[in-house]
Scaffold this active site. Structure first.
Site, PDB file in Angstrom:
ATOM      1  CB  THR A 103      -8.903  -0.654  -7.907  1.00  0.00           C
ATOM      2  OG1 THR A 103      -8.978   0.588  -7.215  1.00  0.00           O
ATOM      3  CG2 THR A 103      -8.447  -1.792  -7.208  1.00  0.00           C
TER       4      THR A 103
ATOM      5  CB  THR B   9      -5.703   0.601  -6.412  1.00  0.00           C
ATOM      6  OG1 THR B   9      -6.409   1.794  -6.629  1.00  0.00           O
ATOM      7  CG2 THR B   9      -4.962   0.845  -5.066  1.00  0.00           C
TER       8      THR B   9
ATOM      9  N   GLY C 195     -13.309  -1.453  -7.781  1.00  0.00           N
ATOM     10  CA  GLY C 195     -14.473  -0.683  -7.917  1.00  0.00           C
ATOM     11  C   GLY C 195     -14.823   0.157  -6.327  1.00  0.00           C
ATOM     12  N   GLY C 196     -13.516   0.218  -5.669  1.00  0.00           N
ATOM     13  CA  GLY C 196     -13.822   0.886  -4.379  1.00  0.00           C
ATOM     14  C   GLY C 196     -14.707   0.283  -3.368  1.00  0.00           C
TER      15      GLY C 196
ATOM     16  CB  SER D 205      -7.423  -0.193   0.877  1.00  0.00           C
ATOM     17  OG  SER D 205      -7.843  -1.075  -0.526  1.00  0.00           O
ATOM     18  CB  SER D 206     -12.888  -0.994  -0.325  1.00  0.00           C
ATOM     19  OG  SER D 206     -13.299   0.038   0.259  1.00  0.00           O
TER      20      SER D 206
ATOM     21  NE  ARG E 240      -4.284   1.690   0.574  1.00  0.00           N
ATOM     22  CZ  ARG E 240      -5.185   2.158  -0.257  1.00  0.00           C
ATOM     23  NH1 ARG E 240      -4.802   1.790  -1.450  1.00  0.00           N
ATOM     24  NH2 ARG E 240      -6.116   2.727   0.081  1.00  0.00           N
TER      25      ARG E 240
ATOM     26  CG  ASP F  43      -8.579   5.072  -0.437  1.00  0.00           C
ATOM     27  OD1 ASP F  43      -9.601   5.699  -0.903  1.00  0.00           O
ATOM     28  OD2 ASP F  43      -8.030   3.869  -1.143  1.00  0.00           O
TER      29      ASP F  43
END
Length: 587
Positions: free
Chosen positions: A400, A418, A486-487, A464-465, A112, A440
């Site tokens: 992403t 992403t 897609g978040g 993050s998702s 990340r 984010d």
């Protein structure tokens, strides 16, 4: 770029669906379980790769053909996606990787992006006011130190079989020889033209002399990116984080035409990818594992499945409004916990163990009724939680991609990568787009008078998702590898595929192709328009949901499953979302 909203359909409560709800061109929408003209399924016991672009999947399959591991294939796919899907991911961004082997060993790795040392909780305040999300995205202030190449180098050293330089071959060819603009890239260039063309280098790549985005089919060559890849292939990941490339990133961020911000070469030199403990749990007879914090996606997936276990979803089936109501209710409760408790565990005391405790699942599941909606779900108080943290407003990435690989030895790699928004920050260095991942974080560091766990801090990684998942069957064999882009929609997409394959016995591709029902803040329930599920709106309203809206969604998921074939012989089958241009390729 700012979030794109369906303004005529929803107030602020629905805005969280962001780009995931931007309409697709009609040709890209799912019409049946198998979209017309979709590539054939890929089935092979020697391995398979699935990705959002067939050229990237082919790059990964080439590594498998050369005797590479699933990790080798995943890295080559990530590099190729930097070229052909620049709006979604690449070496200017970061990601999470979950690996799994035939013995049941699961590992997860955190690549990340990271806030620079100069970042403070007030990073997104200007003249004492918090920037709107759309104003915070373009330019330098939103850029985090990229993590994908450090992640790739770390995992390759542990699990790679091919030489590092070999992994770059397909991406170098694609960048140097050229690649054709696809309909999805063209549509993204159209609605995100302000970001894609922010940097002169981006304009030169994807826009004509008249300033309009290049049309579908145009062959684009990116010699700057080919040169960047060649250098990294020869000298290793250090050449990205040290020397000329690091200086170029620091200068680009610091002198950006929008929101210039301090980033130093020391920030890049100091970045490290991190092994993290995966989060694992049981769903009925299956073992499900995913990425732990700072990703919230894995915890959200496990919580949702844990709360649903007491309901007989198999008997209800995928055509039941009640089944989708129950799934959405569990997701709503999981999202409430996500927005409160999950952040970078190096900076906040994340109660991960408490959040995925079966006893906690049972307590939260008791709040769910098959006859009435919760609408406004409150977070729970899992073991180990500290009530001093404030609820954090949900922020979601939507530039992403997800890809997965299985090799001939039965090892798997599930990788979500992403750059956050479409084309990230809009800044281009060495032929690649830099992320806008710092958006984010919570742009406002406080809420309700309390400091939020997901505030900006120096060296911190935003929540993050992303939800790369692996699933083992009761026999101990890998059953499913899945993830999505897609978040905010990522965990519901992954959950839908897991339930579709395991409870409803759908092939993974049909489980991906089916529509989706998912919660949005404020009690809104979003149903994917253009799918059979849209007919469920009245039934879902009758269950007490305050607002049910059919919304077109720009979803994108990929999976690989282990399934029986002729004469009962099992093999790997790759699946790609028919809404996307994805494909599965065998070596």
């Amino acid at each position: 770029m700012a979030f794109r909203f369906v303004r005529s359909l929803a107030p602020a409560a629905l805005l969280v669906l962001a780009q995931a709800c931007a309409p697709l061109p009609n040709a890209a929408r799912p019409t049946t379980a198998r979209a017309q003209g979709a590539p054939p399924l890929a089935a092979d016991e020697t391995g398979v790769v699935t990705a959002a672009d067939p050229r990237a999947a082919a790059a990964g399959a080439e590594m498998l053909r050369l005797g590479g591991s699933a990790t080798d294939a995943a890295i080559a796919t990530m590099l190729a996606l930097t070229v052909v899907e620049p709006q979604s991911s690449g070496i200017g961004g970061g990601g999470f990787l979950v690996t799994a082997d035939a013995s049941g060993k699961v590992e997860s790795y955190d690549g990340r992006e990271m806030a620079p040392a100069a970042a403070t909780p007030d990073w997104f305040k200007v003249d004492g006011k918090v920037l709107d999300h759309g104003d915070a995205v373009p330019g330098g202030r939103s850029v985090g130190v990229p993590g994908n190449l450090r992640l790739a180098a770390l995992v390759h050293a542990r699990k790679g079989k091919l030489p590092w330089r070999v992994l770059f071959g397909p991406a170098i060819r694609l960048a140097g020889d050229g690649f054709a603009i696809t309909p999805r890239l063209a549509s993204t260039l159209s609605f995100a033209s302000g970001i894609a063309g922010l940097d002169p280098a981006g304009r030169a790549l994807f826009f004509g002399a008249d300033g309009a985005p290049l049309p579908v089919g145009t062959v684009v060559r990116n010699p700057a990116l080919a040169a960047t890849f060649e250098k990294i292939a020869a000298l290793g990941a250090d050449s990205f984080y040290l020397g000329d490339n690091a200086k170029a990133i620091a200068v680009k961020v610091g002198t950006a035409p929008r929101n210039p911000a301090p980033m130093s070469t020391a920030d890049l030199a100091g970045y490290k990818a991190k092994p993290r403990d995966p989060v694992c749990g049981r769903y009925r007879v299956w073992r499900v594992c995913s990425m732990g914090p700072p990703s919230a996606g894995g915890v959200t997936v496990l919580q949702t499945l844990g709360m649903l276990e007491r309901f007989d979803l198999k008997a209800l089936g995928g055509a039941s409004p009640t089944a989708w109501h129950l799934i959405a209710e569990a997701e709503r409760l999981a999202f409430a916990d996500r927005d409160t408790w999950l952040a970078d565990p190096d900076y906040a005391p994340v109660p991960t163990a408490g959040l995925i405790d079966p006893a906690y699942f049972a307590a939260r599941s008791a709040l769910i009724s098959d006859k009435a909606a919760i609408n406004n779900a409150a977070p729970g108080m899992p073991a180990g939680a500290r009530d001093s943290l404030a609820m954090a407003a949900p922020i979601h990435e939507h530039g992403t991609t997800h890809f997965a690989a299985v090799d001939r030895w039965g090892n798997a790699a599930s990788y979500t990568s992403t750059i956050e928004s479409a084309f990230g920050s809009g800044l281009v260095v060495g032929g690649y787009f830099l992320n806008n991942e710092l958006t984010d974080f919570n742009l406002d560091p406080t809420r309700n008078g309390k400091t939020t766990a997901n505030r900006v801090e120096a060296g911190k990684r935003p929540r993050s998702s992303m939800s790369p998942v692996v699933v083992y069957g009761p026999d101990g064999h890998l059953r499913l590898i899945v993830g999505a882009a897609g978040g905010y929609t990522i965990p519901p997409q992954v959950i839908r595929v897991i339930i579709g394959t395991l409870d409803w016995n759908l092939p993974a591709r049909e489980a991906i192709a089916q529509g989706i029902v998912m919660p949005a803040p404020g009690g809104t329930l979003a149903v994917e328009a253009g799918t059979p599920l849209a007919a469920m709106v009245p039934a879902l309203q009758s269950l007490g949901h305050a607002r049910v809206v059919a919304v077109p969604m720009r979803l994108k998921a990929n999976a690989i499953e282990w399934v029986p074939g002729e004469n009962g012989k099992y093999h790997w089958v790759g699946a790609a979302d028919p809404r996307s241009e994805g494909a599965s390729v065998s070596p």
